[in-house]
Design a protein around this motif. Structure first.
Motif, short mmCIF file in Angstrom:
data_model
loop_
_atom_site.label_atom_id
_atom_site.label_comp_id
_atom_site.label_asym_id
_atom_site.label_seq_id
_atom_site.Cartn_x
_atom_site.Cartn_y
_atom_site.Cartn_z
N ASN A 1 25.14 -11.69 -10.70
CA ASN A 1 24.52 -12.87 -11.31
C ASN A 1 23.00 -12.80 -11.22
OD1 ASN A 1 24.84 -15.34 -12.71
ND2 ASN A 1 24.33 -16.42 -10.82
N ASN A 2 22.48 -12.33 -10.09
CA ASN A 2 21.02 -12.17 -9.95
C ASN A 2 20.49 -11.16 -10.96
OD1 ASN A 2 20.87 -14.03 -7.90
ND2 ASN A 2 20.90 -12.51 -6.27
N PHE A 3 21.23 -10.10 -11.21
CA PHE A 3 20.84 -9.12 -12.23
C PHE A 3 20.76 -9.78 -13.60
CE2 PHE A 3 22.82 -6.49 -15.59
CZ PHE A 3 21.77 -5.63 -15.83
N LEU A 4 21.77 -10.60 -13.94
CA LEU A 4 21.78 -11.28 -15.24
C LEU A 4 20.62 -12.26 -15.38
CD1 LEU A 4 25.60 -11.98 -15.61
CD2 LEU A 4 24.26 -10.23 -16.79
N VAL A 5 20.33 -13.01 -14.32
CA VAL A 5 19.24 -13.99 -14.36
C VAL A 5 17.90 -13.26 -14.48
CG1 VAL A 5 18.04 -15.73 -13.00
CG2 VAL A 5 20.52 -15.78 -13.16
N LYS A 6 17.72 -12.23 -13.70
CA LYS A 6 16.46 -11.47 -13.71
C LYS A 6 16.18 -10.87 -15.09
CE LYS A 6 14.19 -7.55 -11.51
NZ LYS A 6 14.36 -6.42 -10.59
N CYS A 7 17.22 -10.39 -15.75
CA CYS A 7 17.06 -9.78 -17.08
C CYS A 7 17.26 -10.78 -18.22
CB CYS A 7 18.04 -8.63 -17.23
SG CYS A 7 17.76 -7.28 -16.08
N ASN A 8 17.45 -12.06 -17.88
CA ASN A 8 17.66 -13.12 -18.87
C ASN A 8 18.85 -12.79 -19.79
OD1 ASN A 8 17.17 -15.59 -20.01
ND2 ASN A 8 15.61 -14.85 -21.40
N LEU A 9 19.98 -12.47 -19.18
CA LEU A 9 21.16 -12.07 -19.93
C LEU A 9 22.35 -13.00 -19.72
CD1 LEU A 9 21.01 -8.21 -19.37
CD2 LEU A 9 20.45 -9.47 -21.44
#
Length: 91
Positions: free
Chosen positions: A17-25
């Motif tokens: 989830n942090n990866f998705l938030v960081k990449c705005n995905l």
């Protein structure tokens, strides 16, 4: 978006989830190869507005429903091959 194949298993939903938030995905469809899917399935199944499918299951409805489409490197190659075969079949 195209990401590298997942080499290591991601067990925590928070990490993915942090990866998705960081990449705005957020609100994404992940089209994955079978090996990458098995490594991330535990971490993505509890994230809302996120769907993961195999490359073979890709359809127009899902491509239009989600704001972002994320391919793994292996799955996009297979998807391109499948589209080329389909295109040559119609012509």
């Amino acid at each position: 978006y195209v990401v590298e194949d997942f080499k290591n298993e991601i067990k925590k939903t928070k990490i993915f989830n942090n990866f998705l938030v960081k990449c705005n995905l957020k609100n994404s469809l992940i089209i994955s190869d079978k090996t990458s899917k098995s490594k991330i399935i535990k971490s993505v199944k509890n994230i809302p507005n996120l769907k993961i499918i195999d490359q073979e299951g890709t359809n127009a409805y899902d491509l239009l429903k989600y704001k972002n489409v994320i391919f793994t490197a292996s799955s996009i190659k297979s998807f391109q091959d499948r589209i080329i075969k389909w295109k040559n079949f119609i012509i």
